[in-house]
Design an enzyme around this catalytic site. Sequence first.
Site, PDB file in Angstrom:
ATOM      1  N   GLY A 120       5.448   1.342 -15.186  1.00  0.00           N
ATOM      2  CA  GLY A 120       4.852   1.720 -13.916  1.00  0.00           C
ATOM      3  C   GLY A 120       3.442   1.181 -13.792  1.00  0.00           C
ATOM      4  O   GLY A 120       2.789   0.862 -14.792  1.00  0.00           O
ATOM      5  N   GLY A 123      -3.284   2.747  -9.729  1.00  0.00           N
ATOM      6  CA  GLY A 123      -4.545   2.179  -9.275  1.00  0.00           C
ATOM      7  C   GLY A 123      -5.491   1.845 -10.406  1.00  0.00           C
ATOM      8  O   GLY A 123      -6.297   0.922 -10.297  1.00  0.00           O
ATOM      9  N   ASP A 236      -4.315  15.790  -9.161  1.00  0.00           N
ATOM     10  CA  ASP A 236      -3.454  14.741  -8.599  1.00  0.00           C
ATOM     11  C   ASP A 236      -1.978  15.094  -8.802  1.00  0.00           C
ATOM     12  O   ASP A 236      -1.188  14.270  -9.265  1.00  0.00           O
ATOM     13  CB  ASP A 236      -3.780  13.393  -9.238  1.00  0.00           C
TER      14      ASP A 236
END
Length: 439
Positions: A120, A123, A236
């Site tokens: 994966g 950012g 998050d």
Amino acid sequence: MNGRRRVMGWGTLDCNNLTVSGARGGVTRDVTHTLQVSTSLGVSASLGSIILLFILWRLFKVTKEVVEKEYRKRFFKRNGGLLLQQILSSNKVSVDKVKLFSLTELEKATDNFNTNRVLGRGGQATVYKGMLIDGTIIAVKKFKVQGKIEEFINEFVILSQINHRNVVKLLGSCLETKIPLLVYEFIPNGNLFEYLHQQNEDLPLTWDMRLRIAAEIAEALFYLHSAASRPIYHKDIKSTNILLDEKYRAKVADFGTSRMISMDVTHLTTVVQGTFGYLDPEFFQTSQFTEKSDVYSFGVVLVELLTGQKPITLLNPEEAKGLAPYFITCVEENCVFDIIDERVMKEGKKDGIREVVNLVSRCLNLNGKRRPTMKELTLELEVIRKLEKKSNAQEDHNELVISEDYQYWDDNSTILEIKSVFDLSSRTPILEDIHSHTI
């Protein structure tokens, strides 16, 4: 006179030939000696060259080791190693739980960070799959050059102190590189977002699985907020940060933006950051992040599990629709069951679904103080799960009883009833007679 002499008993001796023969023997000896000397010189020169090459090779190797050591020291400092050492020396982190990996070890494990090993991208980092020499499967998080080094240090410190079955486990780190690395346990079944929105019909996400995953996430967040040595705000929470292990159990991941706070602190005043669609509107307005901000994000994940829809829907290039406010609108207009996932409606009990809808509505309250705590959510989700299981077990029992009664009734009662009709009446029975006796 002519070079010949007579020697007694031996005939003549050719003096000229003797002289020549002697000269030839001397030349042969000289050539042999010269060759021997040349060979010795050649061997000595070759041996000297080998020794010289060996010395140069050792010198190069030592120099390379010194240079690499200096580079590692430089990278260690640049990657926050001094700050990390300071934190470790303060006894705030349990270093026994983590291992220091060498770059060589991780390069071998990931096939030199081959793009085919990418699990994966985010950012701030890219995650690679790897396998250590002992066969352990790992996930290596490689931070980007432009990423903030504080996020690496922060995640390392936080995960070093966490030990919970529903939080991804940190195995170690590597600071010998230009880009710092973190090493985690490998979680094989991807993340919740992929599993939910790219469902495989061979292994669908059932209502029971959704409730279990929701309860596991809630339990992990309750642990972070209340049971850890110091409260931790994740900051998050989203479905892409919920990983699924080999048994599809939830594992909360990605603590790069998380914060550890003091026991007496109720909020963090910080720059607004997060993922659009999951971001607490109150945090966006005040820049104050609280534990209830994590609750709001968790509520959005619950909406995803209930509806099977993505947190953001792009209506057109200029307009995006958030799932959370749309869900609240449907609740207020009493049409929320119209957007619930078909599988949930089919497999779940309406009362249980309604209870989860009520939980979501409380999580998404615009006033953070009116939202439940993660402890309350954990307890309530467990109650809903138990009621669902009890209801399903009762239904299965009833079906079993009905099935057994029907089998007995079919084998005996029906035949006897039909037979009695024939015995008690001389007329041919009609369908109404049979039906009236058998119901």
